[in-house]
Write a protein that holds these residues in place. Structure first.
Motif, mmCIF file in Angstrom:
data_model
loop_
_atom_site.group_PDB
_atom_site.id
_atom_site.type_symbol
_atom_site.label_atom_id
_atom_site.label_comp_id
_atom_site.label_asym_id
_atom_site.label_seq_id
_atom_site.Cartn_x
_atom_site.Cartn_y
_atom_site.Cartn_z
ATOM 1 N N HIS A 270 22.295 18.682 -68.728
ATOM 2 C CA HIS A 270 21.770 17.617 -69.586
ATOM 3 C C HIS A 270 20.668 16.834 -68.875
ATOM 4 C CE1 HIS A 270 24.317 17.826 -73.138
ATOM 5 N NE2 HIS A 270 25.374 18.010 -72.368
ATOM 6 N N ALA A 273 17.192 18.342 -69.470
ATOM 7 C CA ALA A 273 16.708 18.092 -70.833
ATOM 8 C C ALA A 273 16.319 16.626 -71.022
ATOM 9 C CB ALA A 273 17.784 18.497 -71.838
ATOM 10 N N ALA A 397 12.678 21.534 -69.231
ATOM 11 C CA ALA A 397 13.444 22.241 -70.244
ATOM 12 C C ALA A 397 12.492 22.767 -71.304
ATOM 13 C CB ALA A 397 14.480 21.318 -70.866
ATOM 14 N N PRO A 401 18.691 22.717 -75.896
ATOM 15 C CA PRO A 401 19.783 23.413 -75.209
ATOM 16 C C PRO A 401 20.704 24.101 -76.209
ATOM 17 C CG PRO A 401 20.204 21.052 -75.249
ATOM 18 C CD PRO A 401 18.809 21.252 -75.780
ATOM 19 N N VAL A 412 26.872 22.650 -72.197
ATOM 20 C CA VAL A 412 25.590 23.320 -72.360
ATOM 21 C C VAL A 412 25.789 24.771 -71.948
ATOM 22 C CG1 VAL A 412 23.156 23.367 -71.735
ATOM 23 C CG2 VAL A 412 24.369 21.182 -71.803
ATOM 24 N N GLN A 415 20.140 26.740 -71.195
ATOM 25 C CA GLN A 415 18.957 25.893 -71.354
ATOM 26 C C GLN A 415 17.764 26.622 -70.761
ATOM 27 O OE1 GLN A 415 18.063 22.393 -72.613
ATOM 28 N NE2 GLN A 415 16.330 23.799 -72.487
ATOM 29 N N CYS A 417 14.066 27.164 -69.360
ATOM 30 C CA CYS A 417 13.263 26.273 -68.524
ATOM 31 C C CYS A 417 12.009 26.999 -68.060
ATOM 32 C CB CYS A 417 14.073 25.786 -67.319
ATOM 33 S SG CYS A 417 14.580 27.106 -66.188
#
Length: 432
Positions: A270, A273, A397, A401, A412, A415, A417
């Protein structure tokens, strides 16, 4: 026990309905805000009465003060027989042992005194240098390989390897343990079909059994030949005349691997993000990391709340939040709601790394079940942020997600990236 409150009672949502936990996060937060405005905790029916079976339901404690009040009165709001839903069957507890999260009173206090040896300031200070070195290796690998998925390449690796290093888990067995951790935790708090409910628990229990066999073998080896790692310390600890039994060691190992790894992993995921979505906060943190890092970690945990809720069982008559509870009542401690309580947090839906004070409940509401690994989690998150923000290129990010639909943890799953062309000190923009 109060009346059931659900879609038919005018709220338009039902926390006992698995479909609620599949709603977008913003919709769920709006529902929590509505619950906080009620005069007393709402009651949700989880299983209708019938065929001689009693009604099952729970009161949702959504206000910060109520969650703290229940957490700090463990003699009234007990964790046993289970702090999660569904509660573990007796045979599972008999085979695998009781997890600390499901114990109360002297049994919990005794076990916690033993395992707290794993989290003393000296142990954590010794581990901190290794954690910073690990963070550097992880980001080096991200740069070298151009990895495009952050959870597996960084967040999971950070949380898992720290625990393995501290416990003394040998390298050859780590890949298999990681696989078992994923299998044991992948459906926590997730609504499933009847077929899946029959099939998946067996898979999860097999994973727990394999993890416990692994740590049992390690425990026997460390009793014979201690190596200075935490497993050696735990099997040799002498508190009230005993250390951890093989079954207790297995139960603690499973808790640490599943709860410790998953929650820290999710907070780190998190974090990427949040810092991408809030470039002004990222620029602030990057510009003076030492000044803002601790506040950033606390705000990341508050805003994301990796653990959504735990359950408690009322043991005696008690009044809290305007509700008169009686023995046998069940409550849900909704940390995800308490961390957005307008009575405690100014502009609670704003991500602000300068927020002070920040009395979030991301590690619990205090009391005997406050997270033992809270400081370790903070060290891990801060170490990885330091490395990510100190490199020439900014890792950001990409897209939204991939979240798990769970009533238990804010997971999550993945994610995407990418490194941007701009420097870390520049405000990074989110690409889709």
């Amino acid at each position: 026990m109060g009346p059931g409150i659900g879609p038919g009672a005018g709220l338009g949502f039902d926390l006992a309905d698995p479909a609620f936990w599949q709603l977008p996060r913003e919709r769920r937060l709006e529902a929590f805000a509505r619950l906080r405005r009620l005069e007393r905790p709402a009651y949700f029916v989880e299983r209708a009465a019938g065929r001689g079976r009693p009604e099952r339901g729970f009161y949702a404690l959504v206000r910060h003060a109520d969650v703290v009040g229940a957490s700090r009165q463990a003699e009234v709001f007990a964790s046993a027989p289970g702090a999660t839903a569904p509660e573990p069957p007796r045979w599972v507890r008999a085979v695998f042992g009781d997890s600390m999260v499901n114990l109360d009173g002297p049994r919990h206090a005794q076990l916690r005194r033993v395992v707290s040896r794993a989290f003393t300031p000296r142990v954590l200070a010794d581990a901190e240098h290794g954690i910073r070195e690990l963070a550097a290796r992880i980001v080096d690998d991200l740069v070298a390989t151009g990895a495009d998925e952050f959870v597996s390449a960084a967040a999971s690796r950070m949380a898992f390897e720290v625990i393995c290093d501290m416990l003394g888990v040998p390298e050859p067995g780590r890949v298999e343990i990681a696989r078992q951790v994923d299998r044991a935790s992948e459906n926590a708090g997730v609504a499933r079909t009847l077929r899946a409910r029959v099939r998946v628990p067996g898979r999860g229990l097999r994973a727990l059994a394999r993890m416990q066999l692994t740590v049992a073998a390690l425990g026997r080896e460390r009793r014979r030949r201690p190596t200075g790692d935490l497993i050696s310390a735990l099997v040799a600890a002498d508190v009230d005349g005993q250390g951890l039994s093989t079954r207790q060691l297995g139960s603690f190992f499973s808790l640490l691997m599943v709860a410790g790894v998953e929650t820290t992993r999710n907070a780190i995921a998190h974090a990427l993000a949040l810092l991408t979505d809030h470039p002004e906060q990222r620029a602030l943190l990057t510009g003076d990391f030492e000044r803002y890092a601790d506040g950033a970690v606390e705000e990341i945990v508050r805003f994301s709340t990796p653990i959504i809720q735990f359950r408690r069982h009322v043991t005696r008559p008690h009044v809290l939040g305007g509700q008169a509870f009686v023995p046998g009542d069940r409550v849900m401690l909704l940390y995800a709601s308490a961390n957005r309580d307008e009575a405690v947090f100014d502009r609670p839906d704003v991500f602000d790394i300068t927020r002070k004070p920040n009395p979030h409940l991301g590690y619990g509401g205090g009391g005997p079940h406050y997270c033992l690994g809270a400081h370790l989690a903070r060290v891990e998150i801060k170490a990885l942020l330091r490395e990510l923000l100190s490199r020439p290129l900014a890792l950001c990010a990409v897209g939204v997600p991939e979240l798990g639909h769970s009533s238990f943890d804010n997971r999550v799953r993945a994610q995407r990236c990418a490194f941007t062309a701009g420097e870390n000190r520049a405000a990074a923009s989110r690409t889709s």
